[in-house]
Write a protein that holds these residues in place. Structure first.
Motif, PDB file in Angstrom:
ATOM      1  N   LYS A   1      60.299 -50.710  58.047  1.00  0.00           N
ATOM      2  CA  LYS A   1      60.062 -49.301  57.698  1.00  0.00           C
ATOM      3  C   LYS A   1      60.027 -48.655  59.055  1.00  0.00           C
ATOM      4  O   LYS A   1      60.447 -47.640  59.431  1.00  0.00           O
ATOM      5  CB  LYS A   1      59.249 -48.935  56.757  1.00  0.00           C
ATOM      6  CG  LYS A   1      59.117 -49.602  55.246  1.00  0.00           C
ATOM      7  CD  LYS A   1      60.654 -48.805  54.708  1.00  0.00           C
ATOM      8  CE  LYS A   1      60.708 -49.299  53.201  1.00  0.00           C
ATOM      9  NZ  LYS A   1      61.996 -48.839  52.743  1.00  0.00           N
ATOM     10  N   GLU A   2      58.954 -49.147  60.027  1.00  0.00           N
ATOM     11  CA  GLU A   2      58.487 -48.490  61.073  1.00  0.00           C
ATOM     12  C   GLU A   2      58.397 -49.637  61.933  1.00  0.00           C
ATOM     13  O   GLU A   2      58.018 -50.653  61.593  1.00  0.00           O
ATOM     14  CB  GLU A   2      57.340 -47.733  61.085  1.00  0.00           C
ATOM     15  CG  GLU A   2      57.580 -46.393  60.294  1.00  0.00           C
ATOM     16  CD  GLU A   2      58.376 -45.473  60.898  1.00  0.00           C
ATOM     17  OE1 GLU A   2      58.494 -45.354  62.232  1.00  0.00           O
ATOM     18  OE2 GLU A   2      58.953 -44.657  60.319  1.00  0.00           O
ATOM     19  N   VAL A   3      58.342 -49.322  63.365  1.00  0.00           N
ATOM     20  CA  VAL A   3      58.158 -50.455  64.603  1.00  0.00           C
ATOM     21  C   VAL A   3      56.868 -49.926  65.399  1.00  0.00           C
ATOM     22  O   VAL A   3      57.151 -48.637  65.788  1.00  0.00           O
ATOM     23  CB  VAL A   3      59.365 -50.613  65.272  1.00  0.00           C
ATOM     24  CG1 VAL A   3      59.033 -51.388  66.506  1.00  0.00           C
ATOM     25  CG2 VAL A   3      60.460 -51.232  64.684  1.00  0.00           C
ATOM     26  N   PHE A   4      55.991 -50.483  65.627  1.00  0.00           N
ATOM     27  CA  PHE A   4      54.925 -50.013  66.255  1.00  0.00           C
ATOM     28  C   PHE A   4      54.778 -51.055  67.520  1.00  0.00           C
ATOM     29  O   PHE A   4      54.946 -52.071  67.509  1.00  0.00           O
ATOM     30  CB  PHE A   4      53.352 -49.864  65.396  1.00  0.00           C
ATOM     31  CG  PHE A   4      53.555 -49.406  64.025  1.00  0.00           C
ATOM     32  CD1 PHE A   4      53.510 -48.103  64.166  1.00  0.00           C
ATOM     33  CD2 PHE A   4      53.919 -49.959  62.920  1.00  0.00           C
ATOM     34  CE1 PHE A   4      53.455 -47.469  62.753  1.00  0.00           C
ATOM     35  CE2 PHE A   4      53.910 -49.457  61.719  1.00  0.00           C
ATOM     36  CZ  PHE A   4      53.942 -48.213  61.664  1.00  0.00           C
TER      37      PHE A   4
ATOM     38  N   LYS B   1      55.882 -55.705  69.927  1.00  0.00           N
ATOM     39  CA  LYS B   1      56.347 -54.544  68.900  1.00  0.00           C
ATOM     40  C   LYS B   1      56.061 -55.522  67.464  1.00  0.00           C
ATOM     41  O   LYS B   1      56.284 -56.432  67.577  1.00  0.00           O
ATOM     42  CB  LYS B   1      57.768 -54.602  68.925  1.00  0.00           C
ATOM     43  CG  LYS B   1      58.182 -53.582  70.095  1.00  0.00           C
ATOM     44  CD  LYS B   1      59.656 -53.425  70.228  1.00  0.00           C
ATOM     45  CE  LYS B   1      60.085 -52.368  71.281  1.00  0.00           C
ATOM     46  NZ  LYS B   1      61.393 -52.018  71.402  1.00  0.00           N
TER      47      LYS B   1
ATOM     48  N   ALA C   1      56.571 -54.808  63.482  1.00  0.00           N
ATOM     49  CA  ALA C   1      57.421 -54.130  62.416  1.00  0.00           C
ATOM     50  C   ALA C   1      56.531 -53.865  61.287  1.00  0.00           C
ATOM     51  O   ALA C   1      56.138 -55.205  60.584  1.00  0.00           O
ATOM     52  CB  ALA C   1      58.788 -55.030  62.125  1.00  0.00           C
ATOM     53  N   GLY C   2      56.490 -52.825  60.807  1.00  0.00           N
ATOM     54  CA  GLY C   2      55.853 -52.503  59.431  1.00  0.00           C
ATOM     55  C   GLY C   2      56.872 -52.594  58.613  1.00  0.00           C
ATOM     56  O   GLY C   2      57.798 -51.937  58.401  1.00  0.00           O
ATOM     57  N   CYS C   3      56.682 -53.694  57.415  1.00  0.00           N
ATOM     58  CA  CYS C   3      57.593 -54.088  56.559  1.00  0.00           C
ATOM     59  C   CYS C   3      57.177 -53.882  55.146  1.00  0.00           C
ATOM     60  O   CYS C   3      55.990 -53.956  54.620  1.00  0.00           O
ATOM     61  CB  CYS C   3      58.236 -55.415  56.782  1.00  0.00           C
ATOM     62  SG  CYS C   3      58.629 -55.703  58.452  1.00  0.00           S
TER      63      CYS C   3
ATOM     64  N   GLU D   1      53.017 -53.928  51.400  1.00  0.00           N
ATOM     65  CA  GLU D   1      53.518 -53.756  52.743  1.00  0.00           C
ATOM     66  C   GLU D   1      52.968 -54.864  53.668  1.00  0.00           C
ATOM     67  O   GLU D   1      51.536 -55.183  53.189  1.00  0.00           O
ATOM     68  CB  GLU D   1      53.104 -52.291  53.177  1.00  0.00           C
ATOM     69  CG  GLU D   1      54.186 -51.004  52.327  1.00  0.00           C
ATOM     70  CD  GLU D   1      53.791 -49.658  52.682  1.00  0.00           C
ATOM     71  OE1 GLU D   1      52.545 -49.646  53.418  1.00  0.00           O
ATOM     72  OE2 GLU D   1      54.728 -48.914  52.493  1.00  0.00           O
TER      73      GLU D   1
ATOM     74  N   ARG E   1      64.307 -53.074  64.695  1.00  0.00           N
ATOM     75  CA  ARG E   1      64.427 -51.474  64.454  1.00  0.00           C
ATOM     76  C   ARG E   1      64.245 -51.183  63.150  1.00  0.00           C
ATOM     77  O   ARG E   1      64.229 -52.138  62.259  1.00  0.00           O
ATOM     78  CB  ARG E   1      66.099 -51.552  65.162  1.00  0.00           C
ATOM     79  CG  ARG E   1      66.340 -51.597  66.546  1.00  0.00           C
ATOM     80  CD  ARG E   1      67.762 -51.222  66.802  1.00  0.00           C
ATOM     81  NE  ARG E   1      68.115 -51.801  68.024  1.00  0.00           N
ATOM     82  CZ  ARG E   1      69.428 -51.634  68.687  1.00  0.00           C
ATOM     83  NH1 ARG E   1      70.130 -51.239  67.813  1.00  0.00           N
ATOM     84  NH2 ARG E   1      69.459 -51.920  69.663  1.00  0.00           N
ATOM     85  N   PRO E   2      64.102 -50.366  62.922  1.00  0.00           N
ATOM     86  CA  PRO E   2      64.137 -49.780  61.529  1.00  0.00           C
ATOM     87  C   PRO E   2      65.308 -50.123  60.602  1.00  0.00           C
ATOM     88  O   PRO E   2      66.502 -49.884  61.008  1.00  0.00           O
ATOM     89  CB  PRO E   2      63.633 -48.221  61.455  1.00  0.00           C
ATOM     90  CG  PRO E   2      62.848 -47.970  62.638  1.00  0.00           C
ATOM     91  CD  PRO E   2      63.664 -48.985  63.569  1.00  0.00           C
ATOM     92  N   ASP E   3      65.053 -50.242  59.360  1.00  0.00           N
ATOM     93  CA  ASP E   3      66.341 -50.573  58.504  1.00  0.00           C
ATOM     94  C   ASP E   3      66.853 -52.210  58.499  1.00  0.00           C
ATOM     95  O   ASP E   3      67.619 -52.400  58.067  1.00  0.00           O
ATOM     96  CB  ASP E   3      67.500 -49.578  58.421  1.00  0.00           C
ATOM     97  CG  ASP E   3      66.908 -48.074  58.117  1.00  0.00           C
ATOM     98  OD1 ASP E   3      66.005 -48.183  57.226  1.00  0.00           O
ATOM     99  OD2 ASP E   3      67.090 -47.365  58.611  1.00  0.00           O
TER     100      ASP E   3
END
Length: 826
Positions: free
Chosen positions: A737-740, A747, A749-751, A796, A808-810
């Motif tokens: 969903k997002e990358v922090f 990096k 990844a919020g998944c 999540e 990357r997102p998606d």
């Protein structure tokens, strides 16, 4: 001590002395005479009736002071008697030795006298014979001189010779006398040669005395040559022109034998033609033809294959043919009751002797029915590994009994048996066995046979079918009646009065008996003492043993026997032919062996270089399991090798380095050690030296009596060479969903876990537009701020990849696990 003159003397005390002089020698040549005294030794004789003394002070009888302690008079008497007896024995032995020496000396004198007398007689005889010969020669010369003088013309005689009638004839001149003596000696030598040329009974009985004796024919030839020479004729042997069989290549010594010429003469002729060869070298046919023509013989060109012309089969006359028993082969699937059915027919326990209750070899038996008809049975194994043995059984048989279990119907080996019978064009009789079982359905069996073009009589066909039970004996009489009917239709006949021809059903190397072959005689009669050739082996029949273990003198047509007397183990299926001489049999066997060797060499040389390179590349990816196979009989070895060839796939295969018949030997262990291969023994064992060598070198030897176990073990060992299969299992999917960016981590990844479960220990793939762009492992898996082992679907989490930041997102994360699966050969 001193003597009467006052001189010092040497002596002993207590006994009368005898004076004497002793000369002493010292260094530097000095000597000195010394007067000594010698005394006699006192002999103590016990007094009869002497008083017995006891106690520590008791001594010998007559001398109480010197008797040893504890010795009584009786003991002393016994000791004295023993000493006297020993002296008497010594005297007797000395007298006996003296008499024996005297007798030997007399015998030597007698023999010497006999030899001298014989030599004297021989010399006298020779001298008398010599004197007699000289007297005869002198008389003969005088007679010849008188005859010549009487034959002279009267005109040549002088007048004064007629006036003196008593004057003797003039002696012959010295030259004439010498010539007459030479002629007489020559005649005597010829007479001696003629006398010495006769072979007397004594010379024949003495044998080797005086060296090698000449034969009567040689003596006669010598006498003929001497007679011709004496008559003034030339001694020339008549030349015998021979037809010499000339193969494509021949050894020089063999060429000389075929021409009946001396080997040295043939070698000399070759050297004269510019060929420096020895008697053991081989020459080509063209060179040999020149030599044969040079010696005046005729050349007959033959090929090596002509040696087999002596066993060409000739057609027998109808008048010589006589009825013979039929040969029946029992075929069918494993465990359908073939051997039990034969057991019920011949009323013997055959199955009990087979390992695991299955037939491992071809059994040959002969039985007599109640009606007096003789039948020969071949019991072939039904296991799939024994296809080649069943094939040989179909080639020598007259009738095939196809055994099908009524509760099991048609099986794969049943179909093979039908194919063998049809290929051999042999009539079949279907025996539907196990009819006594509750699940028996014979009609189902008949219907199943229709699919394989076997139409029984109940289905309006021409194949006889009989319902039987080997357990209860039901239908056995009907089966024998069907066999008799089929044999009568075939009108089987053979000529028993010709040289035997047979087929080897089975062959083995028996400890103590050597190579043994089970032979089914097809034509003629095989007798003890016959010389035969079978395949690449030959021999002389040493013994014939029937199926009951009894020795027989001969075996006629359709009779199975064990033959002893081979020089090697033949192949099962080879044809046995009786020959006239052992030389013919040996020549045929050697030709066949050489032809087989050339054929194998040609097959190996036919591969091109490109094929060899292609095979080498293919073999790089193929793992091999090498094994050695030793079996009790040839048929079992062949069957095991064929079964081994079927084990394997594109990655693994079994390679039989060597297969043979007989016990496992030290040579087999050496080959197994060099190839790092196990040894599989089927109904054989290793000898003591082979066992010790195998233990020392770490070679594994496995023993089997059932072919199922051997095949399964080899298959399991070959399966161990297969690489394990890696199996992947997908356990979950997550969407980014997002990358922090996190300090110290990179990096993250919020998944959202959309399916299954996300595990920290699992493998992951990163998919972008359904394309895999990365595969690896997770560096971190967090739920909020805590590190967790797994996250369930619908929750999540944060994920970071090991050594990869391009997220990357998606993007979709695929989570999976890997496990190794052991592969096996089917």
């Amino acid at each position: 001590m001193s003597d009467s003159d006052g001189k010092k003397t040497l002596g002993l005390r207590g006994a009368p002395a005898r004076p004497g002089n002793v000369k002493q020698s010292f260094s530097h040549g000095r000597t000195k005479n010394v007067v000594v005294e010698t005394k006699r030794k006192r002999v103590v004789v016990p007094k009869p009736g002497g008083q017995k003394q006891t106690g520590p002070g008791a001594g010998p009888v007559g001398d109480p002071s010197r008797r040893p302690a504890g010795i009584t008079d009786s003991e002393m008497e016994r000791r004295l008697k023993a000493v006297q007896a020993a002296k008497a024995r010594e005297a007797e032995e000395a007298a006996a030795r003296e008499a024996e020496e005297k007798a030997r000396a007399e015998e030597r004198e007698r023999r010497r006298a006999e030899i001298d007398a014989k030599e004297r007689e021989d010399r006298e005889r020779e001298e008398s014979l010599k004197a007699k010969a000289e007297e005869e020669e002198r008389a003969k010369r005088e007679a010849e001189a008188a005859a010549r003088a009487a034959a002279a013309p009267a005109a040549e005689q002088p007048a004064q010779s007629r006036a003196v009638p008593n004057k003797p004839a003039p002696a012959s001149t010295p030259r004439k006398t010498e010539r007459d003596r030479e002629e007489t000696n020559k005649k005597n030598r010829l007479a001696d040669d003629r006398r010495s040329g006769k072979l007397t009974v004594n010379q024949a009985l003495r044998g080797g005395e005086g060296g090698r004796q000449r034969s009567m024919a040689q003596m006669k030839r010598k006498q003929d040559r001497a007679r011709q020479k004496a008559m003034g004729g030339t001694v020339e042997r008549e030349k015998i022109v021979r037809n010499v069989n000339l193969p494509p290549a021949i050894v020089v010594s063999e060429l000389a034998v075929r021409m009946a010429e001396k080997i040295g003469a043939v070698v000399k002729a070759l050297m004269n033609n510019g060929m420096m060869v020895t008697q053991n070298q081989t020459i080509d046919a063209d060179t040999a033809e020149l030599i044969i023509e040079e010696f005046g013989h005729n050349v007959v060109r033959v090929s090596d294959a002509d040696v087999e012309d002596v066993i060409k089969l000739e057609e027998d006359d109808e008048s010589d043919l006589k009825p013979r028993p039929p040969v029946i082969t029992i075929m069918g699937h494993v465990d359908h009751g073939k051997t039990s059915l034969l057991d019920a027919i011949r009323k013997a326990k055959v199955t009990e002797g087979e390992a695991g209750g299955i037939t491992q070899h071809i059994g040959a038996y002969q039985i007599t029915t109640d009606s007096g008809q003789l039948l020969s049975f071949l019991d072939t194994p039904g296991h799939a590994a024994f296809t080649s043995m069943r094939s040989r059984g179909a080639q020598v048989t007259d009738i095939v009994i196809l055994v099908v279990a009524a509760d099991d119907a048609v099986m794969p080996q049943t179909i093979e048996a039908i194919a063998h019978a049809k290929a051999a064009k042999v009539p079949m009789i279907v025996a539907i066995n196990k009819i006594d079982k509750p699940a028996a359905d014979p009609d189902r069996v008949r219907a199943a046979l229709l699919q394989h073009e076997v139409i029984v009589e109940k289905m309006s066909g021409d194949v006889q079918d009989v319902e039987v039970s080997a357990i209860t004996g039901q239908g056995l009489d009907d089966l024998l009646e069907a066999i008799a009917l089929q044999a009568e239709i075939l009108e089987l006949k053979a000529n028993p009065d010709r040289a035997a021809v047979g087929a080897v059903i089975e062959a083995q190397l028996d400890v103590g008996r050597g190579p043994v072959a089970t032979v089914l005689v097809q034509n003629g009669t095989l007798r003890t003492g016959d010389i035969f050739v079978v395949g690449e082996q030959y021999g002389k029949v040493r013994a014939l043993i029937d199926d009951k273990g009894n020795r027989v003198k001969e075996a006629g047509p359709s009779v199975p026997v064990e033959v002893l007397g081979l020089n090697g183990t033949p192949e099962a299926g080879d044809v046995l032919n009786v020959t006239e001489t052992e030389a013919q049999a040996r020549e045929i066997a050697e030709y066949r062996a050489n032809a087989a060797k050339d054929k194998r060499a040609a097959a190996g040389a036919a591969t091109t270089l490109e094929q060899l390179m292609a095979n080498a590349k293919a073999d790089e990816d193929v793992s091999e399991l090498p094994i050695l196979v030793k079996a009790d009989v040839q048929g079992s070895a062949e069957a095991i090798v064929q079964a081994m060839e079927k084990i394997g796939n594109d990655e693994v295969r079994v390679r039989v380095l060597h297969s043979g018949v007989g016990a496992i030997t030290e040579t087999d262990v050496g080959l197994a050690e060099a190839s790092n291969a196990p040894i599989m023994g089927f109904n054989v064992r290793a000898n003591a030296s082979a066992r010790n060598t195998a233990n020392q070198k770490g070679v594994e030897i496995r023993y089997y009596s059932i072919i199922y176990d051997l095949v399964n073990d080899v298959k399991a060992a070959a399966s161990g060479l297969l690489s394990n299969e890696i199996k992947e299992t997908f356990i979950g999917y997550a969407t980014i969903k997002e990358v922090f960016k996190v300090t110290g981590v990179g990096k993250v990844a919020g998944c959202l876990v959309t399916e299954g479960v996300a595990r920290r220990s699992a493998g992951v793939r990163l998919l972008r537009d359904n394309v895999v762009i990365h595969e690896g492992t997770l560096k971190t898996l967090k739920r909020f701020k805590d590190e967790v082992p797994e996250v369930q679907s619908g929750q999540e989490c944060g994920m970071a990849f090991e050594n990869y930041d391009d997220v990357r997102p998606d993007d979709v994360i695929e989570i999976f696990t890997r496990e190794e699966v052991t592969r096996t050969l089917t």
